[in-house]
Design a protein around this motif. Structure first.
Motif, short mmCIF file in Angstrom:
data_model
loop_
_atom_site.label_atom_id
_atom_site.label_comp_id
_atom_site.label_asym_id
_atom_site.label_seq_id
_atom_site.Cartn_x
_atom_site.Cartn_y
_atom_site.Cartn_z
N ASP A 164 0.87 -1.12 0.07
CA ASP A 164 -0.15 -0.03 0.01
C ASP A 164 0.87 1.13 0.07
OD1 ASP A 164 -2.36 -1.65 0.35
OD2 ASP A 164 -2.69 -0.91 2.25
N ASN A 165 1.95 1.03 0.77
CA ASN A 165 3.02 2.35 0.87
C ASN A 165 3.55 2.73 -0.68
OD1 ASN A 165 5.41 3.90 1.80
ND2 ASN A 165 4.16 3.48 3.70
N ALA A 166 3.98 1.67 -1.16
CA ALA A 166 4.46 1.70 -2.52
C ALA A 166 3.52 2.43 -3.54
CB ALA A 166 5.03 0.46 -3.16
N LEU A 167 2.31 1.90 -3.59
CA LEU A 167 1.20 2.42 -4.35
C LEU A 167 0.87 3.92 -3.99
CD1 LEU A 167 -1.17 1.79 -6.35
CD2 LEU A 167 -2.62 1.64 -4.38
N LEU A 168 0.72 4.10 -2.71
CA LEU A 168 0.37 5.73 -2.49
C LEU A 168 1.75 6.54 -2.93
CD1 LEU A 168 -2.09 6.41 -1.12
CD2 LEU A 168 -1.10 6.70 1.04
N TYR A 169 3.00 6.09 -2.57
CA TYR A 169 4.05 6.81 -2.94
C TYR A 169 4.13 7.19 -4.48
CZ TYR A 169 9.02 8.39 -3.19
OH TYR A 169 9.98 9.14 -3.49
N GLU A 170 4.01 6.04 -5.21
CA GLU A 170 3.91 6.08 -6.80
C GLU A 170 3.05 7.13 -7.11
OE1 GLU A 170 4.18 1.74 -8.27
OE2 GLU A 170 2.47 2.90 -9.27
N ILE A 171 1.88 7.32 -6.52
CA ILE A 171 0.83 8.37 -6.98
C ILE A 171 1.09 9.82 -6.46
CG2 ILE A 171 -1.43 9.28 -6.20
CD1 ILE A 171 -2.14 6.11 -6.11
N ILE A 172 1.82 9.75 -5.28
CA ILE A 172 2.11 11.45 -4.83
C ILE A 172 3.38 11.92 -5.23
CG2 ILE A 172 0.56 11.29 -2.70
CD1 ILE A 172 3.29 10.80 -1.08
N MET A 173 4.18 11.14 -5.77
CA MET A 173 5.50 11.58 -6.06
C MET A 173 5.70 12.01 -7.54
SD MET A 173 7.48 9.15 -8.18
CE MET A 173 9.33 9.77 -7.70
N GLY A 174 6.80 12.74 -7.70
CA GLY A 174 7.09 13.28 -9.20
C GLY A 174 7.08 14.86 -9.23
N GLU A 175 7.76 15.33 -9.99
CA GLU A 175 8.15 16.99 -10.11
C GLU A 175 6.96 17.74 -10.15
OE1 GLU A 175 11.05 17.78 -12.91
OE2 GLU A 175 9.87 16.58 -14.53
N ASP A 176 6.80 18.92 -9.67
CA ASP A 176 5.74 19.90 -9.68
C ASP A 176 6.38 21.14 -9.98
OD1 ASP A 176 3.69 21.54 -9.10
OD2 ASP A 176 3.76 21.16 -6.81
N GLU A 177 6.10 21.66 -11.04
CA GLU A 177 6.44 22.96 -11.35
C GLU A 177 6.40 24.24 -10.45
OE1 GLU A 177 2.96 24.62 -14.20
OE2 GLU A 177 4.72 24.00 -15.17
N LYS A 178 5.46 23.85 -9.62
CA LYS A 178 5.11 24.82 -8.70
C LYS A 178 5.97 24.72 -7.32
CE LYS A 178 0.84 26.79 -10.04
NZ LYS A 178 -0.60 26.77 -9.99
#
Lengths: 477, 475
Positions: free
Chosen positions: A222-236
């Motif tokens: 579950d942790n990996a799944l949630l992390y996959e969703i929230i991570m990644g660059e944000d131009e803001k």
């Protein structure tokens, strides 16, 4: 579905149950809300009044064949994450008690995009400053394993709610251990991602160069799944620098051939013998399962706590200076402008927050800057170099999360004794590395003990491999 | 006793970027209060700044145009102080490593060349604006909050008011020429704090300085400095001591007043902004920006001298303002002979500009129309007086000068017989002047020309008039 059974499902299991028509988001959400309502944990401080409608909508979407990796899954946020819904973004402070944000945090947008149902916000130490949840301006959260004990902090409510089956997962924020430590003390899984992996936009800042949002869950998957969703660059958020990646694939992957580094100086930091023994048992487990164990050195790790309290307090003093009573939040009218500042901040902030603001302003003030702030950044560079060297020899470091199991309310009466609880977690934030905390045993009172694995920059894949392997084969759940 | 004046300047120039320094709000002057602002401008919890690369680029451009070194790696610092127009209670600025340092600005005063050293140019964000209401309430407008702002700090190199004014004029024209700001003082796009001290001539040490704020026009700066010099001279001459303090200029009263000392003794608790990562610029990028710089006023001046054979004075007049040099070049492009264009620009056009309100130079005249007008004049179709008259008509109207000449009957009188008739009549009416002329008084010729012009409402072709008068009166 039977309510207890329903609440115990992991996210992956819950989604399967949705797909098989065994339950609905509405049913799961209602079960969570009811559990929260009847709970003694004080884990949740704000309830989303719209939650059931959102759940119904999610069910409708599912019937219509719409997708979403969290479609209908009830999730909690820490109270320092901005939402523009009906809930305040209070940070469990009197200053922001009724504050409503005009925008959603980037992580909130990401969760909503995947169909998550945000059911509420979790209790925390005021502005994330604390390790026990006792600095919350609201009723303190309690540990689900023993209501007379603290759940840890600062994401105490987030961890307690996940452990207490009041939601399926939550987000916490970790500046010096605030995800890992309460996860360990409550017996759940918490990830502090690599600095720069998850957008901080909409996370009410404590110490900008250290803060990271991460998931708290009941399973590593579950942790990996949630992390996959929230991570990644944000131009803001210009401190984010990472392309989206997949992590669920690491769950259950082979661990043979991975190298675990033991740093004597790290493992020798003061901790209860039960905690140390449990960590040693975990090392043995990995050894037996084909993981290579090597010795590495972190000679200056004992300076990390001092560095942490200088840097984090300096940034906090500056970050919290926007709370001036002029535009939003607590305002107590004074006889003039300066007096209004004094009165508003005096009334709005609790003792621990004031202590950090004073400490931070002191180390930044002219005449002291070089001796404290600047020196701390130099030691930080040394520590970064030491970790870099260590990771030349291993894939992962191992350490306790907290020197002890969850303590009783009021047990730590001085600020220093509270700060000492962070001794194993703060080095990770200072060097920007990712770390996962997961349950590895219990003490004689049956209180959970967590272990911490630390990887090099952007190597959460290693953490998920090792943690999921332990979870599956050792089976402490 | 006379003292040597020592002055240093801190000049703030707002950039004209499309968006603000750290968010995507419009950077726009005017607008209803708090319409160009977002969670970043108002420092909502969790809001984060993102660097506007254009503003960084503009600052490098400004540095290159003022002979600065460009830092290869630089970053932003937080400057902490509480004030309601500063939402975060810290300004994102640069203390430790500014983008540009060690520059030089050259200019002329009364034909003498001066060079002022720049300590630095750094980039920061502007604050919002406080608006005081009718009932004693104070409101905040964050439209200006977060506008990219450059601070240009000089060394204490100025030794006279004239040097300060010439420097300001020079940097204003440079920043306008490179297109990073309109530098309109009345809009707060160019603001200036002035440090003044005095010392006996020959003294190696600086005297105690005062800092003057709230100087909202070039005129105010000039007056304030003059006032401060005489105030300090009086104090020193009467055996007093100068107090180091910040003064607020009151332009209505024409005096400096001390600001409260609280506003003067702040500990800003600077430290690097952890929300922003350091920026690294490569030599190639700097080179590229350098190559993109337009021709600056000083280069333009020598270019004009070489290309058109202009005198130093004429070349200076035509090159120092971007509006003027642009217009001059468009005139030449439109076919006006350069010297003719120069004469008109320094003559009638300069007169018109002087009559305009405000410190800004605004030329709306369309060069093609102006070229047509000059063409008519050069062809003898209209007199110089008529040409001036038409120039004022087409100044901001985009009308065709030929049509105006036609409509208003301004066509020059070049018909020999007609002019001859008028001249004969004037001669017969002024026998005294005829005698004067014949006895060798050349001024009498001018009298006859003047009378003829008057009779023709200035429309007569001056060449023909001259010729006929001389012919009729005899050599």
């Amino acid at each position: 579905m039977d309510k207890t059974k329903l609440l115990k499902l992991s996210i992956t299991e819950l989604i399967k149950a949705f797909e098989l028509g065994q339950t609905s988001s509405e049913e799961a959400t209602k079960a969570c809300l009811e559990k929260i309502k009847n709970s003694q944990l004080n884990a949740v401080v704000h309830i989303n009044e719209d939650a059931i409608n959102l759940a119904k909508e999610a069910d409708k979407k599912r019937r219509e064949g719409k997708k979403g990796r969290l479609l209908g899954v009830p999730i909690l946020l820490k109270a320092n994450m901005c939402t523009k819904d009906n809930m305040p973004t209070s940070c469990c402070s009197n200053f922001l008690k009724d504050f409503k944000s005009p925008y959603n945090a980037t992580v909130v947008e990401k969760l909503l995009k995947e169909g998550a149902v945000i059911i509420g916000k979790a209790n925390m130490d005021e502005f994330a400053m604390g390790a026990s949840n006792e600095t919350s301006a609201f009723a303190k959260a309690k540990n689900p394993h023993d209501l007379t004990r603290i759940p840890g902090g600062s994401s105490g409510g987030s961890a307690a709610a996940v452990a207490g089956l009041e939601c399926y997962a939550s987000l916490g924020s970790d500046t010096g251990g605030s995800i890992r430590q309460p996860s360990a003390l409550c017996g759940v899984v918490g990830l502090k991602p690599t600095y720069g992996s998850v957008s901080r936009r909409g996370l009410v800042a404590f110490a900008s160069s250290l803060d990271q949002i991460g998931p708290i869950t009941r399973t590593v998957e579950d942790n990996a799944l949630l992390y996959e969703i929230i991570m990644g660059e944000d131009e803001k958020d210009s401190t984010t620098n990472r392309k989206p990646e997949k992590f669920v694939q690491n769950i259950g992957a082979p661990i043979k051939g991975l190298t675990l580094g033991l740093a004597k100086e790290y493992l020798d930091l003061p901790a209860d013998s039960e905690v140390k023994q449990t960590v040693l048992n975990t090392i043995d487990f990995y050894k037996k399962n084909g993981v290579k164990v090597v010795e590495v050195s972190l000679p200056n790790i004992d300076k990390a706590l001092a560095v942490y309290y200088i840097l984090s307090s300096a940034e906090a003093a500056s970050n919290l200076s926007r709370f001036d009573g002029i535009r939003y939040g607590k305002r107590v009218e004074g006889k003039d402008l300066i007096d209004t500042y004094y009165k508003s901040r005096t009334a709005g902030f609790g003792a621990e927050v004031k202590r950090r603001i004073m400490l931070g302003n002191y180390v930044l003030s002219s005449g002291f800057y070089d001796a404290y702030y600047k020196k701390a950044t130099k030691v930080q560079q040394v520590l970064k170099q030491e970790f870099e060297n260590a990771f030349l020899k291993c894939d992962c470091l191992i350490a306790p999360v907290c020197p002890q199991v969850a303590w009783h309310f009021g047990e730590k009466s001085t600020p220093i004794s509270n700060y000492m609880a962070d001794i194993f977690t703060v080095p990770v934030n200072i060097v920007g590395r990712p770390a996962i905390s997961f349950p590895c045993g219990v003490n004689k009172d049956n209180m959970p003990i967590g272990v911490q694995l630390i990887a090099d920059m952007n190597r959460e894949d290693v953490l998920y491999k090792l943690a999921s392997y332990f979870e599956k084969h050792k089976g402490v759940k | 006793m006379d003292y040597e004046v020592v002055i240093g300047l801190e000049t703030h120039i707002e950039q004209n970027t499309k968006t603000k320094m750290f968010c995507s709000c419009k950077n726009e002057f005017g607008g209803a209060p708090n319409t160009n602002c977002c969670e970043v401008c108002t420092a909502m919890p969790g809001a984060l700044p993102v660097i506007n690369r254009q503003a960084v680029y503009n600052t490098i451009k400004a540095g290159l145009a003022t002979n600065c070194e460009i830092s290869k790696t630089f970053y932003f610092d937080r400057k902490g102080y509480f004030y309601p127009d500063l939402a975060k209670a810290y300004q994102i600025s640069q203390l430790y490593v500014p983008i540009c340092k060690n520059g030089k600005v050259e200019f002329e005063v009364n034909g003498k060349q001066y060079a002022i050293r720049l300590n630095r140019i750094h980039l920061e964000e502007d604050a919002g604006k406080l608006v005081h209401g009718l009932f004693g309430e104070t409101l905040v407008d964050f439209n200006r909050g977060g506008v990219p702002l450059m601070e240009i700090v000089t060394e204490p190199d100025f030794r006279s008011v004239e040097q300060v004014m010439a420097y300001l004029d020079t940097i204003k024209n440079i920043f306008k020429a490179i297109g990073v700001s309109e530098c309109r003082m009345e809009r707060g796009q160019l603001r200036c704090d002035v440090n003044v001290s005095l010392r006996p001539f020959g003294s190696p040490n600086f005297g105690t300085r005062t800092e003057m704020k709230n100087l909202n026009s070039f005129k105010a700066i000039e007056r304030a400095i003059k006032f401060e010099i005489s105030r300090q001279t009086k104090i020193l001459n009467s055996g007093g001591k100068i107090v180091q303090e910040t003064l607020r200029w009151d332009d209505v009263v024409g005096q400096n007043y001390p600001m409260r000392s609280k506003e003067d003794s702040q500990d800003y608790r600077y430290f690097p902004d952890p929300d922003l990562l350091p920026i690294t610029i490569t030599d190639e990028e700097i080179k590229k920006i350098k190559n993109e710089l337009p021709v600056l006023p000083a280069q333009l001046k020598s270019e004009y001298k070489k290309k058109y054979g202009f005198s130093d004075y004429d070349a200076t007049q035509l090159s120092k303002n971007i509006e003027i040099s642009k217009f001059f070049e468009e005139c030449v492009k439109a076919g006006i002979e350069p010297r003719e264009a120069s004469n008109w620009i320094q003559g009638e056009i300069s007169n018109i500009l002087n009559e305009q309100v405000g410190e800004e130079i605004v030329i709306k005249l369309v060069p093609i129309n102006f070229a047509k007008l000059i063409g008519l004049y050069k062809a003898g179709e209209i007199s110089q007086a008529s040409a001036r008259q038409v120039l004022r008509k087409i100044w901001d109207s985009n009308e065709d000068p030929g049509e105006i000449v036609e409509k208003q009957g301004l066509k020059a009188l070049s018909d020999d017989t007609e002019i001859r008739k008028i001249v004969e009549e004037i001669i017969s009416k002024n026998p005294n002047a005829v005698n004067d002329y014949k006895s060798g008084n050349k001024k009498a010729l001018a009298f006859f020309v003047g009378q003829t012009m008057k009779a023709t409402q200035g429309k007569a072709n001056a060449g023909i008039v001259n010729k006929i008068i001389i012919e009729l009166l005899g050599e």
